[in-house]
Design an enzyme around this catalytic site. Structure first.
Site, mmCIF file in Angstrom:
data_model
loop_
_atom_site.group_PDB
_atom_site.id
_atom_site.type_symbol
_atom_site.label_atom_id
_atom_site.label_comp_id
_atom_site.label_asym_id
_atom_site.label_seq_id
_atom_site.Cartn_x
_atom_site.Cartn_y
_atom_site.Cartn_z
ATOM 1 N N GLY A 40 -5.204 101.236 209.313
ATOM 2 C CA GLY A 40 -6.076 100.491 210.233
ATOM 3 C C GLY A 40 -6.895 99.487 209.436
ATOM 4 N N GLY A 43 -8.684 96.044 210.798
ATOM 5 C CA GLY A 43 -9.730 96.105 211.809
ATOM 6 C C GLY A 43 -11.106 95.743 211.266
ATOM 7 C CD GLN A 44 -16.962 95.916 213.511
ATOM 8 O OE1 GLN A 44 -16.750 96.934 214.178
ATOM 9 N NE2 GLN A 44 -18.131 95.300 213.508
ATOM 10 C CG ASP A 66 -3.761 97.382 211.167
ATOM 11 O OD1 ASP A 66 -3.231 97.211 212.291
ATOM 12 O OD2 ASP A 66 -4.979 97.576 211.027
ATOM 13 N NE ARG A 68 -5.240 94.110 214.443
ATOM 14 C CZ ARG A 68 -6.433 93.561 214.250
ATOM 15 N NH1 ARG A 68 -6.545 92.273 214.044
ATOM 16 N NH2 ARG A 68 -7.534 94.304 214.279
ATOM 17 C CG ASP A 82 2.797 103.644 215.284
ATOM 18 O OD1 ASP A 82 1.729 104.288 215.238
ATOM 19 O OD2 ASP A 82 3.462 103.496 216.321
ATOM 20 C CE1 TYR A 172 -13.674 105.863 219.180
ATOM 21 C CE2 TYR A 172 -15.990 106.004 219.792
ATOM 22 C CZ TYR A 172 -15.009 105.721 218.854
ATOM 23 O OH TYR A 172 -15.379 105.299 217.592
ATOM 24 C CE LYS A 176 -13.565 108.170 216.446
ATOM 25 N NZ LYS A 176 -12.731 107.941 215.247
HETATM 26 P P1 NAD Z 1 -10.835 98.327 215.003
HETATM 27 O O1 NAD Z 1 -10.325 98.477 216.386
HETATM 28 O O2 NAD Z 1 -11.532 97.073 214.611
HETATM 29 O O3 NAD Z 1 -9.630 98.553 213.971
HETATM 30 C C1 NAD Z 1 -8.655 99.547 214.141
HETATM 31 C C2 NAD Z 1 -7.377 99.064 213.470
HETATM 32 O O4 NAD Z 1 -6.367 100.068 213.678
HETATM 33 C C3 NAD Z 1 -6.826 97.752 214.059
HETATM 34 O O5 NAD Z 1 -6.614 96.803 213.044
HETATM 35 C C4 NAD Z 1 -5.519 98.156 214.738
HETATM 36 O O6 NAD Z 1 -4.493 97.173 214.645
HETATM 37 C C5 NAD Z 1 -5.144 99.405 213.926
HETATM 38 N N1 NAD Z 1 -4.261 100.308 214.693
HETATM 39 C C6 NAD Z 1 -4.278 100.589 216.020
HETATM 40 N N2 NAD Z 1 -3.291 101.432 216.332
HETATM 41 C C7 NAD Z 1 -2.642 101.711 215.173
HETATM 42 C C8 NAD Z 1 -1.519 102.521 214.861
HETATM 43 N N3 NAD Z 1 -0.866 103.215 215.807
HETATM 44 N N4 NAD Z 1 -1.115 102.591 213.562
HETATM 45 C C9 NAD Z 1 -1.764 101.875 212.595
HETATM 46 N N5 NAD Z 1 -2.814 101.071 212.847
HETATM 47 C C10 NAD Z 1 -3.243 100.991 214.125
HETATM 48 O O7 NAD Z 1 -11.752 99.605 214.700
HETATM 49 P P2 NAD Z 1 -12.959 99.728 213.654
HETATM 50 O O8 NAD Z 1 -14.188 99.264 214.330
HETATM 51 O O9 NAD Z 1 -12.575 99.154 212.357
HETATM 52 O O10 NAD Z 1 -13.074 101.330 213.572
HETATM 53 C C11 NAD Z 1 -12.435 102.089 212.568
HETATM 54 C C12 NAD Z 1 -12.769 103.557 212.779
HETATM 55 O O11 NAD Z 1 -14.183 103.744 212.767
HETATM 56 C C13 NAD Z 1 -12.287 104.150 214.117
HETATM 57 O O12 NAD Z 1 -11.907 105.496 213.921
HETATM 58 C C14 NAD Z 1 -13.526 104.113 214.971
HETATM 59 O O13 NAD Z 1 -13.489 105.100 215.969
HETATM 60 C C15 NAD Z 1 -14.610 104.391 213.959
HETATM 61 N N6 NAD Z 1 -15.921 103.892 214.387
HETATM 62 C C16 NAD Z 1 -16.179 102.549 214.441
HETATM 63 C C17 NAD Z 1 -17.435 102.107 214.842
HETATM 64 C C18 NAD Z 1 -17.766 100.634 214.888
HETATM 65 O O14 NAD Z 1 -18.884 100.272 215.251
HETATM 66 N N7 NAD Z 1 -16.863 99.743 214.515
HETATM 67 C C19 NAD Z 1 -18.425 103.040 215.215
HETATM 68 C C20 NAD Z 1 -18.121 104.392 215.204
HETATM 69 C C21 NAD Z 1 -16.870 104.817 214.747
#
Ligand code: NAD
Length: 349
Positions: A40, A43-44, A66, A68, A82, A172, A176
């Protein structure tokens, strides 16, 4: 120098350079061929975590995966993956002799409410694939983030304790909470070294948020600079626990580098940065952009936000592995606007 090969001397020099490149505390472990896998990674959080892990371990030792490709280019190896594909996971563990995994692939709170079964499938089976692989000894250490979403409407809202009522009302949050229980189970039963923190809403300028309930606190900065106004999807007095991304990344690497004995909680640690409302962040932004105006149009995300705590007690993380955040709302706002303005100027010139 007799007896030392050219490559040996080069490696010594590279090692000493790498040591200098690590700005944070010296207790952080540094090693060569310590392959780290981020799932992943585009992502962010992944975008910023990969950068920091590359400073610690060297970019060729940090593998991004990832569905993507990452938006910005980097020196890190990238593999399309995946997380639900167990065989491909095993192949990647073998190919890179992976020791440490950061599992960030998940469906977040707001998107999850639109696709409950898909969210459950990804969030749970992704985690099971990693816990099972760790149990089988395919790698040694796992980071998996939980969230403040494990709390629900019956949880005390202020300074929410580490151990308290957890009755989440989103798919969600349910995923968790179940994930936390499974992490503890795999640690107790199979001695899996899994470490976790309950991230608050994370705010950063390097990457876009991925469909969470706290995304407004990132959007506001972009819209303030682009349009001078923003319409918040949460109401003006909705207080939520938040954190600036550099603190979130620091907490993530710190818990992973901590001595095993200091990790007393194997479900997930509460983590606190700051707590503010849309109205408060708007007035902070106004200090730098006096013409900025904010409107409020709460949507379905308001109900999710209303079910979450306003502030978090993270004394266990402070005591066990020395956690301490660096940023408050004022410091974060200044840094966000400074960096986003720089980015915009670079894009224009
Ligand atoms: P995000 O949605 O920005 O990134 C998730 C990434 O996972 C994406 O790039 C997506 O393409 C990839 N992804 C989705 N399905 C996939 C798959 N089947 N196989 C491989 N990759 C896949 O999420 P984020 O904000 O970076 O969050 C990361 C983690 O942190 C998550 O577990 C989220 O629950 C947790 N989290 C985030 C926040 C926040 O504020 N950003 C807060 C609490 C918890």
């Amino acid at each position: 120098m007799k007896g030392l090969s050219f490559m040996h001397i080069m490696n010594l020099e590279i090692d000493s350079l790498t040591t200098l490149a690590i700005p944070k505390s010296s207790h952080f472990m540094q090693s060569s061929n310590h392959y780290v896998l981020v799932i992943g990674a585009s992502g962010q959080i992944g975008t910023e975590l990969v950068t920091r892990l590359s400073e610690i371990h060297g970019s060729s030792n940090v593998i991004s995966t990832d569905l993507r490709k990452p938006e910005s280019s980097s020196d890190n190896p990238f593999e399309e993956l995946d997380v639900l594909d167990k065989q491909r996971l095993s192949d990647i563990f073998r190919k890179y002799r992976v020791k440490e995994v950061y599992l960030l692939a998940a469906m977040l709170s707001a998107t999850g409410e639109k696709n409950p079964m898909k969210a459950w499938d990804l969030n749970m089976n992704g985690l099971f694939n990693l816990l099972e692989a760790a149990r089988e000894g395919q790698f040694q250490k796992l980071f998996w983030p939980s969230s403040i979403a494990v709390f629900g409407p019956s949880t005390p809202k202020l300074n929410t304790p580490q151990e308290t009522v957890t009755e989440p009302s989103t798919v969600y949050g349910i995923s968790k909470l179940a994930g936390e229980r499974w992490c503890e189970y795999y640690h107790q039963k199979y001695n899996v070294d899994v470490r976790s923190i309950r991230y608050p809403g994370l705010i950063g300028w390097k990457s876009s948020p991925g469909g969470g309930t706290t995304d407004y606190a990132v959007h506001i900065f972009h819209e303030a600079l682009e349009k001078g106004e923003y319409t918040s999807f949460l109401s003006e007095n909705t207080y939520l626990p938040m954190m600036y991304m550099p603190d979130g990344i620091e907490a993530t690497t710190r818990i992973m580098q901590a001595d095993t004995a200091s990790i007393k909680i194997r479900s997930s640690y509460n983590l606190s940065g700051m707590s503010f409302s849309p109205k408060e962040i708007a007035s902070e932004v106004k200090k730098y952009l006096p013409d900025f105006s904010m409107k409020y149009a709460p949507d379905f995300r308001q109900a999710i936000a209303d079910s979450w705590p306003s502030s978090i007690d993270d004394s266990a993380a402070q005591k066990d592995w020395g956690w301490k955040p660096q940023y408050d709302l004022a410091k974060m706002t200044e840094d966000m606007l400074l960096n986003l303005k720089k980015l915009r100027n670079e894009a224009v010139s």
